[in-house]
Design a protein around this motif. Sequence first.
Motif, PDB file in Angstrom:
ATOM      1  N   PRO A 120     -37.550 -42.216 -50.725  1.00  0.00           N
ATOM      2  CA  PRO A 120     -38.478 -43.229 -50.234  1.00  0.00           C
ATOM      3  C   PRO A 120     -38.005 -43.949 -48.970  1.00  0.00           C
ATOM      4  O   PRO A 120     -36.809 -44.114 -48.727  1.00  0.00           O
ATOM      5  N   TYR A 121     -38.959 -44.372 -48.191  1.00  0.00           N
ATOM      6  CA  TYR A 121     -38.755 -45.260 -47.043  1.00  0.00           C
ATOM      7  C   TYR A 121     -38.522 -46.676 -47.578  1.00  0.00           C
ATOM      8  O   TYR A 121     -39.178 -47.068 -48.551  1.00  0.00           O
ATOM      9  N   THR A 122     -37.559 -47.450 -47.094  1.00  0.00           N
ATOM     10  CA  THR A 122     -36.980 -47.393 -45.767  1.00  0.00           C
ATOM     11  C   THR A 122     -35.553 -46.832 -45.732  1.00  0.00           C
ATOM     12  O   THR A 122     -35.073 -46.415 -44.674  1.00  0.00           O
ATOM     13  N   ASP A 123     -34.849 -46.839 -46.852  1.00  0.00           N
ATOM     14  CA  ASP A 123     -33.438 -46.442 -46.837  1.00  0.00           C
ATOM     15  C   ASP A 123     -33.234 -44.948 -47.080  1.00  0.00           C
ATOM     16  O   ASP A 123     -32.134 -44.440 -46.884  1.00  0.00           O
ATOM     17  N   PHE A 124     -34.269 -44.256 -47.567  1.00  0.00           N
ATOM     18  CA  PHE A 124     -34.253 -42.811 -47.836  1.00  0.00           C
ATOM     19  C   PHE A 124     -33.126 -42.367 -48.762  1.00  0.00           C
ATOM     20  O   PHE A 124     -32.519 -41.318 -48.551  1.00  0.00           O
ATOM     21  N   ASN A 146     -28.069 -41.427 -48.785  1.00  0.00           N
ATOM     22  CA  ASN A 146     -28.484 -40.227 -48.058  1.00  0.00           C
ATOM     23  C   ASN A 146     -28.662 -40.568 -46.586  1.00  0.00           C
ATOM     24  O   ASN A 146     -29.247 -41.590 -46.247  1.00  0.00           O
ATOM     25  N   ARG A 147     -28.170 -39.695 -45.700  1.00  0.00           N
ATOM     26  CA  ARG A 147     -28.263 -39.934 -44.261  1.00  0.00           C
ATOM     27  C   ARG A 147     -29.376 -39.145 -43.586  1.00  0.00           C
ATOM     28  O   ARG A 147     -29.519 -39.197 -42.361  1.00  0.00           O
ATOM     29  N   VAL A 148     -30.177 -38.417 -44.366  1.00  0.00           N
ATOM     30  CA  VAL A 148     -31.304 -37.676 -43.800  1.00  0.00           C
ATOM     31  C   VAL A 148     -32.548 -38.557 -43.911  1.00  0.00           C
ATOM     32  O   VAL A 148     -33.020 -38.847 -45.009  1.00  0.00           O
ATOM     33  N   TRP A 149     -33.101 -38.960 -42.764  1.00  0.00           N
ATOM     34  CA  TRP A 149     -34.223 -39.886 -42.738  1.00  0.00           C
ATOM     35  C   TRP A 149     -35.531 -39.151 -42.459  1.00  0.00           C
ATOM     36  O   TRP A 149     -35.571 -38.184 -41.706  1.00  0.00           O
ATOM     37  N   GLY A 150     -36.595 -39.626 -43.101  1.00  0.00           N
ATOM     38  CA  GLY A 150     -37.942 -39.191 -42.747  1.00  0.00           C
ATOM     39  C   GLY A 150     -38.423 -37.910 -43.380  1.00  0.00           C
ATOM     40  O   GLY A 150     -39.488 -37.409 -43.003  1.00  0.00           O
ATOM     41  N   ALA A 151     -37.697 -37.323 -44.343  1.00  0.00           N
ATOM     42  CA  ALA A 151     -38.122 -36.053 -44.940  1.00  0.00           C
ATOM     43  C   ALA A 151     -39.403 -36.241 -45.743  1.00  0.00           C
ATOM     44  O   ALA A 151     -39.585 -37.237 -46.437  1.00  0.00           O
ATOM     45  N   LYS A 152     -40.283 -35.243 -45.663  1.00  0.00           N
ATOM     46  CA  LYS A 152     -41.541 -35.249 -46.408  1.00  0.00           C
ATOM     47  C   LYS A 152     -41.488 -34.399 -47.667  1.00  0.00           C
ATOM     48  O   LYS A 152     -42.425 -34.400 -48.460  1.00  0.00           O
ATOM     49  N   TYR A 178     -36.953 -31.366 -46.085  1.00  0.00           N
ATOM     50  CA  TYR A 178     -37.798 -30.763 -45.052  1.00  0.00           C
ATOM     51  C   TYR A 178     -38.607 -31.853 -44.357  1.00  0.00           C
ATOM     52  O   TYR A 178     -39.232 -32.685 -45.008  1.00  0.00           O
ATOM     53  N   GLY A 179     -38.603 -31.808 -43.024  1.00  0.00           N
ATOM     54  CA  GLY A 179     -39.383 -32.749 -42.235  1.00  0.00           C
ATOM     55  C   GLY A 179     -38.532 -33.882 -41.678  1.00  0.00           C
ATOM     56  O   GLY A 179     -37.349 -34.016 -41.997  1.00  0.00           O
ATOM     57  N   GLY A 180     -39.167 -34.683 -40.853  1.00  0.00           N
ATOM     58  CA  GLY A 180     -38.482 -35.800 -40.226  1.00  0.00           C
ATOM     59  C   GLY A 180     -39.347 -36.379 -39.129  1.00  0.00           C
ATOM     60  O   GLY A 180     -40.526 -36.027 -38.980  1.00  0.00           O
ATOM     61  N   GLU A 183     -39.131 -34.960 -33.071  1.00  0.00           N
ATOM     62  CA  GLU A 183     -38.605 -33.619 -32.847  1.00  0.00           C
ATOM     63  C   GLU A 183     -37.970 -33.023 -34.103  1.00  0.00           C
ATOM     64  O   GLU A 183     -37.635 -31.830 -34.127  1.00  0.00           O
ATOM     65  N   GLU A 184     -37.791 -33.830 -35.149  1.00  0.00           N
ATOM     66  CA  GLU A 184     -37.226 -33.330 -36.401  1.00  0.00           C
ATOM     67  C   GLU A 184     -38.308 -32.993 -37.430  1.00  0.00           C
ATOM     68  O   GLU A 184     -38.009 -32.786 -38.611  1.00  0.00           O
ATOM     69  N   ARG A 185     -39.540 -32.879 -36.985  1.00  0.00           N
ATOM     70  CA  ARG A 185     -40.676 -32.622 -37.875  1.00  0.00           C
ATOM     71  C   ARG A 185     -40.479 -31.356 -38.706  1.00  0.00           C
ATOM     72  O   ARG A 185     -40.880 -31.298 -39.866  1.00  0.00           O
ATOM     73  N   ASP A 186     -39.863 -30.327 -38.129  1.00  0.00           N
ATOM     74  CA  ASP A 186     -39.690 -29.052 -38.824  1.00  0.00           C
ATOM     75  C   ASP A 186     -38.250 -28.828 -39.293  1.00  0.00           C
ATOM     76  O   ASP A 186     -37.858 -27.707 -39.615  1.00  0.00           O
ATOM     77  N   ARG A 187     -37.478 -29.891 -39.349  1.00  0.00           N
ATOM     78  CA  ARG A 187     -36.069 -29.815 -39.742  1.00  0.00           C
ATOM     79  C   ARG A 187     -35.919 -29.412 -41.207  1.00  0.00           C
ATOM     80  O   ARG A 187     -36.655 -29.861 -42.083  1.00  0.00           O
TER      81      ARG A 187
END
Length: 288
Positions: free
Chosen positions: A182-186, A205-211, A223-225, A228-232
């Motif tokens: 979850p946002y904000t701390d992921f 976790n240090r990976v932010w914004g995953a969907k 996956y996601g971010g 430019e990390e949308r497809d990470r």
Amino acid sequence: MQKTALIPYAHLPRAHHDRHVLTSTVDVFGAAHWLLAERAPQRGGDVAPFDALVVSVHPGGDVELTELSAVRARWPHLDRLPDGGFVVATSRTRRYEDADQVQVFDALGRETSSFSVGDAIEHLLVDEAGHIWVGHFDENPEGIRRWSSTGRLTWTSDDAHIPGLYDCYALNVSGTAAWACPYTDFPLVEIRPDRPDRPVTVRANRVWGAKAVAVHGERVAFYGGYREERDRLARGELTETSVEPTDVGLLTLPDGPAPGHRRVVSRGSRIYVQAEPFTAWGVFDLSS
């Protein structure tokens, strides 16, 4: 940067391509489902009840059709219950519609009950026991909750002490457990309501914004971010208190390009991705 291609998983039979895809999902048992209507819904205003068709493609390729009567959902979520019925829910709800937000249909497509789970649904996923897990986005502070198929609240994140739970970016439901990011701390949040000693485990976790998130044993993939990390595709390993990153790459469609506008569903070790025109699912499996 290393690229990982999705594996083709399930396709909407061509005979149904003339209908509009309202939504699609992959259930906890691996069957893919498409909710189809004769035409796209109009923006704004009320939605008159309409009949819809669910096309189900089971692992192995068998196709099943279920007609649903008097669907009322605008911009719906869909999932299947273990008894063969379906859950259809509208993501946004107005006060006078609350009782009709979630519709439960039996295996013959007849509505058996309706109830509300709260506005701003980001994820709706059914587990193997028939519990309905709902993750909300940031216009609803209720976070993550689990409901029975008759509308009884059976678990809530209210007292779970999950840091920064303002928006359920990623939700994975497999078996009877859930994983969230979850946002904000992921943080990576492991939720097992039926485990009395430790129902919730929170890992930094240090990976932010995953969907989407996949978990297999001590391994995890996000996956996601943002931007430019949308497809990470970021992988890591689990410790008792954290996720330790191991490598980062890109996830692509089976034929090579990035997915673009897409749907994602997280189930156990798998992340399912569906790109426009939303007629095919691909899968990334962390266990393979």
